[in-house]
Write an enzyme that holds these catalytic residues in place. Sequence first.
Site, PDB file in Angstrom:
ATOM      1  N   HIS A  62      -6.837 -21.870   9.408  1.00 27.07           N
ATOM      2  CA  HIS A  62      -8.173 -22.236   8.931  1.00 27.07           C
ATOM      3  C   HIS A  62      -8.859 -21.056   8.243  1.00 27.07           C
ATOM      4  O   HIS A  62      -9.432 -21.193   7.168  1.00 27.07           O
ATOM      5  CB  HIS A  62      -9.072 -22.748  10.060  1.00 27.07           C
ATOM      6  CG  HIS A  62     -10.511 -22.769   9.647  1.00 27.07           C
ATOM      7  ND1 HIS A  62     -11.023 -23.756   8.818  1.00 27.07           N
ATOM      8  CD2 HIS A  62     -11.519 -21.880   9.837  1.00 27.07           C
ATOM      9  CE1 HIS A  62     -12.293 -23.480   8.560  1.00 27.07           C
ATOM     10  NE2 HIS A  62     -12.612 -22.345   9.154  1.00 27.07           N
ATOM     11  N   ASP A  90      -8.511  -7.154   0.186  1.00 25.14           N
ATOM     12  CA  ASP A  90      -7.541  -7.387   1.252  1.00 25.14           C
ATOM     13  C   ASP A  90      -8.173  -6.993   2.559  1.00 25.14           C
ATOM     14  O   ASP A  90      -9.020  -6.094   2.601  1.00 25.14           O
ATOM     15  CB  ASP A  90      -6.278  -6.536   1.051  1.00 25.14           C
ATOM     16  CG  ASP A  90      -6.479  -5.121   1.574  1.00 25.14           C
ATOM     17  OD1 ASP A  90      -7.099  -4.320   0.862  1.00 25.14           O
ATOM     18  OD2 ASP A  90      -6.065  -4.833   2.712  1.00 25.14           O
ATOM     19  N   CYS A 136     -14.805 -28.315   5.427  1.00 23.91           N
ATOM     20  CA  CYS A 136     -13.494 -27.750   5.082  1.00 23.91           C
ATOM     21  C   CYS A 136     -12.446 -28.854   5.096  1.00 23.91           C
ATOM     22  O   CYS A 136     -12.448 -29.717   5.973  1.00 23.91           O
ATOM     23  CB  CYS A 136     -13.137 -26.664   6.093  1.00 23.91           C
ATOM     24  SG  CYS A 136     -11.497 -25.953   5.866  1.00 23.91           S
ATOM     25  N   CYS A 157      -9.041 -28.471  10.056  1.00 26.52           N
ATOM     26  CA  CYS A 157     -10.337 -29.141  10.135  1.00 26.52           C
ATOM     27  C   CYS A 157     -10.204 -30.659   9.977  1.00 26.52           C
ATOM     28  O   CYS A 157     -11.030 -31.405  10.492  1.00 26.52           O
ATOM     29  CB  CYS A 157     -11.293 -28.574   9.084  1.00 26.52           C
ATOM     30  SG  CYS A 157     -11.798 -26.891   9.509  1.00 26.52           S
ATOM     31  N   ASP A 185       0.858  -1.189   0.000  1.00 28.52           N
ATOM     32  CA  ASP A 185       0.000   0.000   0.000  1.00 28.52           C
ATOM     33  C   ASP A 185       0.896   1.242   0.000  1.00 28.52           C
ATOM     34  O   ASP A 185       2.120   1.136   0.042  1.00 28.52           O
ATOM     35  CB  ASP A 185      -0.961  -0.026   1.191  1.00 28.52           C
ATOM     36  CG  ASP A 185      -0.228   0.016   2.523  1.00 28.52           C
ATOM     37  OD1 ASP A 185       1.009   0.113   2.529  1.00 28.52           O
ATOM     38  OD2 ASP A 185      -0.899  -0.058   3.563  1.00 28.52           O
ATOM     39  N   CYS A 194      -9.120 -28.282   5.195  1.00 30.66           N
ATOM     40  CA  CYS A 194      -7.809 -27.755   5.576  1.00 30.66           C
ATOM     41  C   CYS A 194      -7.175 -28.615   6.659  1.00 30.66           C
ATOM     42  O   CYS A 194      -7.836 -29.414   7.308  1.00 30.66           O
ATOM     43  CB  CYS A 194      -7.899 -26.294   6.023  1.00 30.66           C
ATOM     44  SG  CYS A 194      -8.374 -26.036   7.742  1.00 30.66           S
ATOM     45  N   GLY A 252     -11.281   4.325   0.122  1.00 32.44           N
ATOM     46  CA  GLY A 252     -12.064   5.192   0.999  1.00 32.44           C
ATOM     47  C   GLY A 252     -13.348   4.588   1.507  1.00 32.44           C
ATOM     48  O   GLY A 252     -14.174   5.289   2.082  1.00 32.44           O
ATOM     49  N   GLN A 266     -11.172   7.843  -5.407  1.00 33.44           N
ATOM     50  CA  GLN A 266     -11.740   8.431  -4.195  1.00 33.44           C
ATOM     51  C   GLN A 266     -12.984   9.224  -4.571  1.00 33.44           C
ATOM     52  O   GLN A 266     -13.418   9.194  -5.715  1.00 33.44           O
ATOM     53  CB  GLN A 266     -10.688   9.328  -3.512  1.00 33.44           C
ATOM     54  CG  GLN A 266      -9.504   8.561  -2.920  1.00 33.44           C
ATOM     55  CD  GLN A 266      -9.897   7.699  -1.720  1.00 33.44           C
ATOM     56  OE1 GLN A 266     -11.011   7.800  -1.196  1.00 33.44           O
ATOM     57  NE2 GLN A 266      -8.987   6.828  -1.300  1.00 33.44           N
TER      58      GLN A 266
END
Lengths: 398, 400
Positions: free
Chosen positions: A333, A265, A303, A308, A91, A305, A215, A188
């Site tokens: 997770h 994000d 799930c 899990c 950023d 993963c 924003g 913006q």
Amino acid sequence: MALRFEVVGRFNRARAAQLTLPHFVCQTPLFMPVGTQGTIKGLTNNQLEDIGCQIILGNTYHLALRPGADLIDDLGGLHKFMNWKRALLTDSGGFQMVSLLHLADITEKGVTFQSPVDGKPMLLTPEESIQIQNKIGADIIMALDDVVKTTTTGPRVEEAMYRTLRWIDRCIAAHQKPDVQNLFGIVQGGLDPVLRDICARGLVERNLAGYAIGGLLGGEDKDSFWRVVAQCAAALPENKPRYVMGVGYPLDIVVCSALGADMYDCVYPTRTARFGTALVPEGVLKLKHKVMASDERPIDPTCSCMVCKNYTRAYIHCLVTKDAMGSQLLSYHNLSYMMRLSRDLHMSIVEGCFPQFVQGFLRAQFPKGDVPKWVCNAMEVAGIDISACCVLHPSSQN
Amino acid sequence: MRFVVTKACGGGGRARAGALYVGSCPTPIETPALLLFTKKGLPTFISRDLLASLPSPDSRLLHVSPLHFLECPLPRTISNIGGLHQMLGLHECIFVAAPRDSIESLPESEGTNKLGPSFETPCGRRLVKPKEYMEMISSLKPNLWASLADEVPAWVSEKRNKTSVDRTLHWLDDCLALDPAGGANILGAIVGGSSIEERKRCATKVAMQNVSGFWIGGFGLGESMEERPALLNSVMDSLPEKKLRQISGLSLPEEVLQGVAAGIDLFESTYIYHLTLGGFALTFPLDIVERDIMHSQLSDTGSDCTKINLRATIYRKDTTPIVENCSCFTCQNHTRAYINHLLNVHEMLAQILLEIHNTHHYLAFFHSIREAIKGGKFDLFHRRFIDGRRAHVTSAVPCS
């Protein structure tokens, strides 16, 4: 420009694409976990690769403070420093200054702030932001923008929007590595459609590598939020990625994707994990709750993963907020969940079953059919029929 | 469980190599071996997928303190889940349970009474009665477990020390009586503080019981390094050669070597925990027998030749791994500079990476010890290691 953006599937406004960056070929829509200081809290790089993480976000402000942009540059850039082989995004650093620091002041020159090191006033200009990001070396870098809260009204919103447009030219001029780093501009303009439109058009004229919608999530109501996303996404070019900054709730991501956004994000999945909350198709699961102490099921039975497949809610319950391993496993997770959501969005658009996916998602989140009004409104604009998921008179709750 | 001594040093040496066969682990664990410290059954920062990157089967031997589960999950829930292996997703690991973990659960002799030993635990001071302990053991289903012990510091009176032996023997009887497996997986606890007579008395009595091995406690509680060999030897002399011996409270490299020299088979890894939290990484050479310590490079980086402090500013731009040629995940993927940064900004990944490296390195240290024993060179190994440390200390003086 150092990226290629190829749309591989569409459903009305929604699109699935292949985003080729210098370090990785990504599939969008995608969620980018936030690795503020050159690491995703509690996860190793190979774990991030295992769960399908494509881009990590680094915060310029934090990295510039420690270990410092020059050090990162000396050691060959952030990719090498943290040994992350896939893509990175940084950023501009402006948002952190405004949100984390007192007495941050924005002038035409840049953002003036008090140094957290010695308290002296310091200035971050658009040129400096880009220079630092050039040193960090992420695949995508963000222009310094003038951010105001969406709840701000009056001339300040207009001033910020025009300043953002003036600053983008300074950012473009300062950008030293356009062949290996992609500069994204940020739309913006608060909640004002006219200002947003001027900003979007101004940025598009500059033919940037990609565009962000900034924003948002500054306290505006959800109906205003999605309308801005819908308007901006529609105003931005088809052949460039669109990134909605700071969005990370699964529901928001699904809605924004339906409206034509590609990238997201947020610290939410990892932060909420550290506080003991798991993301599940039904919404969230608070592992700290007493009833979890004897719950022998995995966090999310659907799930696959590592967490899990191996651990019960009862066991995670006794770790969360007490042991580091609790944060590690829940972050693992939650990010797995976000990566699966990204893949599901991509695949359902590619396979032409995006509406079915959205319906299934909403049915799990709102089994009683109480889909919020703003979601219904947004889906109408997105051209996705979700009437089967809603009760006859959808509640107007936000 | 089956334990075989494969190589015993002849002459005055007591160091021995062995193999531990446990049902859940497909390959035998060679001893002397390191029991990895766990919190609630998992290594502090190493999750199961990362644990798999450590040498196997060496990294499959884990210590667990049943006291970590005093608050939750309830024994019934643990039973329903299927015990430790199932609950932790570590099906092929070997769990050795003992209440004391030397970090968070510590014997608190002043609170101990005839009903049971007392411990300082993360959930306060707790008295653990044999019945309650056996409930936890039967729900956790560890592969091996130690009976309850009344561990007292080195400075207690002779009378208190004697009482501790009496109680420990008594609780062993209780644990055996309450164990449905009839002692098949039990390590009989041996105490006796700093008294050679009491150590001998306790060891002799426990050796007469139907136990599959021994858990030697009461060390690391204020006794001096010098008095330890005699105490250890008095215990070992009273124990049968063929059975497994675990020690609690000895974990530093010098202490491990002392224990190995006395004939101990299993050790705790609390040293790794402290190193990791302190930002230290182990760096000492492992080819101790092969290399000439006196001529080996002496470090000028503020380290003591055993470990480095990665918080130190000299590592800010150091793009080398912690140890050149180390095959651990950390050294294969990350630089000292990156770990220095992670420590500076208090990121959890620092501890994850350090625990991986330190565990890897310490497991390799144990491997070297075993090779030295097998080659009949343990005494040389022991001496060289200690000399190497001394060489560093003496060489450091002129610099100051």
